[in-house]
Design an enzyme around this catalytic site. Structure first.
Site, PDB file in Angstrom:
ATOM      1  N   SER A   1       0.834  -1.189   0.000  1.00 48.92           N
ATOM      2  CA  SER A   1       0.000   0.000   0.000  1.00 48.92           C
ATOM      3  C   SER A   1       0.867   1.236   0.000  1.00 48.92           C
ATOM      4  CB  SER A   1      -0.959  -0.006   1.181  1.00 48.92           C
ATOM      5  OG  SER A   1      -0.325   0.590   2.280  1.00 48.92           O
ATOM      6  N   LYS A   2       0.260   2.302  -0.496  1.00 44.65           N
ATOM      7  CA  LYS A   2       0.996   3.546  -0.611  1.00 44.65           C
ATOM      8  C   LYS A   2       1.437   4.001   0.775  1.00 44.65           C
ATOM      9  CE  LYS A   2      -1.887   4.755  -4.512  1.00 44.65           C
ATOM     10  NZ  LYS A   2      -3.200   5.289  -4.818  1.00 44.65           N
ATOM     11  N   ARG A   3       0.625   3.671   1.773  1.00 47.33           N
ATOM     12  CA  ARG A   3       0.908   4.201   3.100  1.00 47.33           C
ATOM     13  C   ARG A   3       1.908   3.359   3.894  1.00 47.33           C
ATOM     14  NH1 ARG A   3      -4.794   4.956   5.461  1.00 47.33           N
ATOM     15  NH2 ARG A   3      -5.298   4.088   3.443  1.00 47.33           N
TER      16      ARG A   3
END
Ligand code: GLU
Length: 275
Positions: A257-259
């Protein structure tokens, strides 16, 4: 359905600029691009920035630069235009408004005033009974005067698509026959208001307007496909072919995930990896 050789191949990579381009996104872009090259078709880049709170110009810039670094070039896109532009959803609001108004006037969509708390309580009650959680249709039969009065009072509302209670069946190029019972979906939210559509609505309008032949995307979006197909049918749009790609997972078997993972493409560049 026409055979693949009869339709001009037009595929798109349609990122939401809510984070830096990561490996998963780059792979989706790569598959689309390779398929377009193989079939002598067009590869389109469309920026899906309808989520105004989370979308950022700097992310859009990063996505374009990362793709260029990889050597993935698009035939139509926000920076170079093309015959079906604009290619940034925030510049296509008139078209979404027109289509949303059409659905509302045909009563195929309606305003819903249910509060978050009310919806959450209903969801928990349904889950407790072992039922699939879905919207219970509370606002489905409000009449126009009532809607007007509540809007004038300033009550917050969203627009829901009246999802037909049918079986949706489609052939996924990767996964084969897929069947969904739409009566389990409930009436989905498609917009916050006529000039503020959600992704699952704008994607349908744009794929049709841009004559997309194949939708190649991650399988995390598979649950959104049935309502998108039902919207296409409602508008009389041609259905694109679907290919839902399995996701790249991290070592913890979780989705990248981007996070939570440091997988932005530019990090690899910084570390000295070649495209
Ligand atoms: N904009 C969507 C996303 O970034 C993808 C849309 C699609 O490929 O249909 O998750």
């Amino acid at each position: 359905m026409k055979s693949v050789s009869e339709i001009p191949v037009r595929v798109r990579y349609a990122p939401s600029p809510t984070g830096l381009l990561n490996l998963g996104g780059a792979r989706t872009a790569l598959f689309n691009w390779l398929f377009a090259k193989k079939e002598g078709g067009k590869f389109i880049l469309r920026i899906e920035d309808t989520d105004t709170e989370r979308s950022k110009k700097e992310y859009e810039k990063n996505i374009l630069e990362s793709l260029r670094w990889l050597g993935i070039h698009w035939d139509e896109g926000p920076d170079i235009g093309g015959p079906f532009g604009p290619y940034r959803q925030s510049e296509r609001l008139d078209s979404y408004e027109q289509h949303l108004k059409k659905l509302l006037s045909q009563k195929k969509a309606y305003f819903c005033f249910c509060s978050k708390e009310q919806l959450e309580a209903e969801k928990q009650a349904m889950l407790a009974q072992g039922l699939a959680a879905k919207y219970n249709g509370h606002c489905a039969s409000l009449n126009e005067e009532e809607v007007e009065i509540r809007k004038k009072r300033g009550e917050a509302s969203v627009i829901r698509f009246r999802v037909p209670q049918v079986e949706v069946e489609f052939h996924d190029v990767i996964r084969g026959k897929i069947k969904f019972d739409a009566s389990l979906i409930g009436d989905v939210v498609i917009a916050r208001d006529v000039r503020s559509p959600l992704y699952s609505f704008s994607v349908v309008i744009d794929d049709a307007a841009m004559k997309i032949s194949h939708v190649i995307r991650g399988e995390d979006l598979l649950p959104t496909t049935p309502s998108q197909i039902l919207l296409q049918k409602t508008f009389g749009f041609e259905e694109p072919r679907y290919a839902h790609l399995p996701l790249i997972l991290g070592q913890d078997r979780k989705k990248l995930s981007k996070r939570y993972s440091d997988t932005s493409l530019f990090e690899y560049r910084t570390r000295g990896y070649l495209p």
